[in-house]
Design an enzyme around this catalytic site. Sequence first.
Site, PDB file in Angstrom:
ATOM      1  N   ASP A 195       9.426 -12.425   6.971  1.00  0.00           N
ATOM      2  CA  ASP A 195       9.153 -13.662   6.253  1.00  0.00           C
ATOM      3  C   ASP A 195      10.496 -14.248   5.834  1.00  0.00           C
ATOM      4  OD1 ASP A 195       8.583 -12.631   2.837  1.00  0.00           O
ATOM      5  OD2 ASP A 195       9.879 -11.814   4.373  1.00  0.00           O
TER       6      ASP A 195
ATOM      7  N   ASP B  71      -1.401 -10.456   7.431  1.00  0.00           N
ATOM      8  CA  ASP B  71      -0.573  -9.415   6.819  1.00  0.00           C
ATOM      9  C   ASP B  71      -1.011  -9.277   5.367  1.00  0.00           C
ATOM     10  OD1 ASP B  71       1.046 -11.925   5.790  1.00  0.00           O
ATOM     11  OD2 ASP B  71       1.835 -10.197   4.686  1.00  0.00           O
TER      12      ASP B  71
ATOM     13  N   HIS C 184      -4.522   6.709   6.707  1.00  0.00           N
ATOM     14  CA  HIS C 184      -5.929   6.332   6.881  1.00  0.00           C
ATOM     15  C   HIS C 184      -6.148   4.834   6.693  1.00  0.00           C
ATOM     16  CE1 HIS C 184     -10.250   6.051   6.697  1.00  0.00           C
ATOM     17  NE2 HIS C 184     -10.075   5.354   5.583  1.00  0.00           N
TER      18      HIS C 184
END
Lengths: 370, 403
Positions: free
Chosen positions: B105, B279, B348
């Site tokens: 960014d 994102d 996970h």
Amino acid sequence: MKLSLTKVVNGCRLGKIKNLGKTGDHTMDIPGCLLYTKTGSAPHLTHHTLHNIHGVPAMAQLTLSSLAEHHEVLTEYKEGVGKFIGMPESLLYCSLHDPVSPCPAGYVTNKSVSVWSVAGRVEMTVSKFMAIQKALQPDWFQCLSDGEVSCKEATSIKRVRKSVDRSLLFLDNCLRLQEESEVLQKSVIIGVIEGGDVMEERLRLISGVSRPDEVLECIERGVDLFESFFPYQVTERGCALTFSFDYQPNPEETLLQQNGTQEEIKCMDQIKKIETTGCNQEITSFEINLKEKKYQEDFNPLVRGCSCYCCKNHTRAYIHHLLVTNELLAGVLLMMHNFEHYFGFFHYIREALKSDKLAQLKELIHRQAS
Amino acid sequence: MAGAATQASLESAPRIMRLVAECSRSRARAGELWLPHGTVATPVFMPVGTQATMKGITTEQLDALGCRICLGNTYHLGLRPGPELIQKANGLHGFMNWPHNLLTDSGGFQMVSLVSLSEVTEEGVRFRSPYDGNETLLSPEKSVQIQNALGSDIIMQLDDVVSSTVTGPRVEEAMYRSIRWLDRCIAAHQRPDKQNLFAIIQGGLDADLRATCLEEMTKRDVPGFAIGGLSGGESKSQFWRMVALSTSRLPKDKPRYLMGVGYATDLVVCVALGCDMFDCVFPTRTARFGSALVPTGNLQLRKKVFEKDFGPIDPECTCPTCQKHSRAFLHALLHSDNTAALHHLTVHNIAYQLQLMSAVRTSIVEKRFPGFVRDFMGAMYGDPTLCPTWATDALASVGITLG
């Protein structure tokens, strides 16, 4: 299990422990070390990152201090702590205490020993202790014992005698309870020696010794197994093990290594004079401190020639950045390197003993000890 | 007012997106991004690795999860370790040893959200470094310069970021300034062949302002567009309308990157609205607080209810954590001081997000995306009709009904 010694030279024992584990077909090399864990997991490491490490010992050390509070859960689980922690293939040794965190003295009675967990003090009588071991089902477990005499400086003969008496009584009671349980008979009780002669055929495991120089000293006194908490302590202070243990490098390497070692020792002396915070005072000359500014633009691996994941993939500059920015990955990468380096050291000890070169290795290590 | 596009320094930007399938009902698309460090399947969720690290997991672990693009933050990296050092280390890819794609960014968002004393002028954003107290000006040129040194595959323009809860003339000022800053970024960009500069559509929650921004920015031939200024404190009702407005006016043959969006429901709805890239720090951040993402929401594994739960986080999940560990073990580990607990959950949660996007993509390719959405909402809310109103409305606007 069977202790099979290949040779004994100047008190140092080289050999194998055979017929280990529930199935009886595991083997361990001695002198050797155990994988240090916290709450059943290598510090900072998942299964994936642990398996990136070469030379991980066949047996891991669990600490009762981190597992006692999970007694109820493990009892209900039924299938043993190895499966619970996701290490069903590993041999497991359960020690009473965590060698890294010394426990307060004054809590051993004739009937109980206490361990310290995150949740607080857990007091254990013989029956509670054996009930926990029944739930854990480790391959070996350290017997309940009064180990306080090793903590205190000036210990009276009376206190030592009391410790021996208590420990023998605990051992007798533990053995009796083991006889009554089929499950417990699958585990081996490791007795704790508090003085006296050690019989030749018995395995010797020492607690609380992990520094490279101290390891060698103990091997010379006939010790077989060690804990691997030293690489963990090095990791926690943002350092990487760099000490050399290749007692037979090629001549060019020797020159470079020696120069490197000299420089690092010089720097170490200076740093020790400047810094006074508790953690930094313990930095040994077996390691480098990656927080130091001089590593900011150092694009070398932690140790040239090291084949660990960290050295094959990352630079000192990157580790330095991770430490400065307080990133979790610093601990992961340093732990991977430090464990691999340390396990490599033990491999070289065995090689040195095999080829009668322990004196060279000892000299090399002592040259690097401050 | 809006400035003219500086034609002189523009070359025709590459078409980096190939559409593979489109939903016949909604605006959902499945595609491929062709980037310097490899192909990326879309829709895609990009995990955020702020300071050249994906928190406690190695690049090998991230690669093994199937991640092919992740984020780095220009603001953080620009301060520590700095662009010069990263350039010496063979760019951000070399510095962190990540073989796949990186998106950075501009630093604009952090500037406004993290720095209490930042001052925006036409020049750029002036701020004081929290690390050494030095005053710096982050201009469009400086931001692009830093990102050129970082070498990321996709770089973002510096935009004039205004919170979505702000109203009044400031929003309009920021929108027009963002257009001018886009032109300055394009002019300053030294490596258009190696790095793809994306524009960021602003305009806050004002439909007219956003429409103006869309009209002007789409005149600039950039390889991709981001939808910015949302995922802040605005209501979800306003949020989805601005997303829908944006996708309706953005070219079909270029990727649409919705910044800061990461909750599962939001991802699914915004794919339906026509977004390709997302994102968010949420999945990785919540992992470090002991929260595991599952199709029904999340499990706060530190809670006592999981103490004796011997099943995995999600029996359908193929990640290493779910393959090897139980909720009970993770619960115990979370109550210790071993950081490994956090890493298990980070693995996970990233897997969850990537598996979700992969399932979304497959459903679009197999022409059953609307059915997938209904099943997803059913699992998440117990019944598709119990899905939040804003999501129902948003989906209805593109032809997907949940009843």
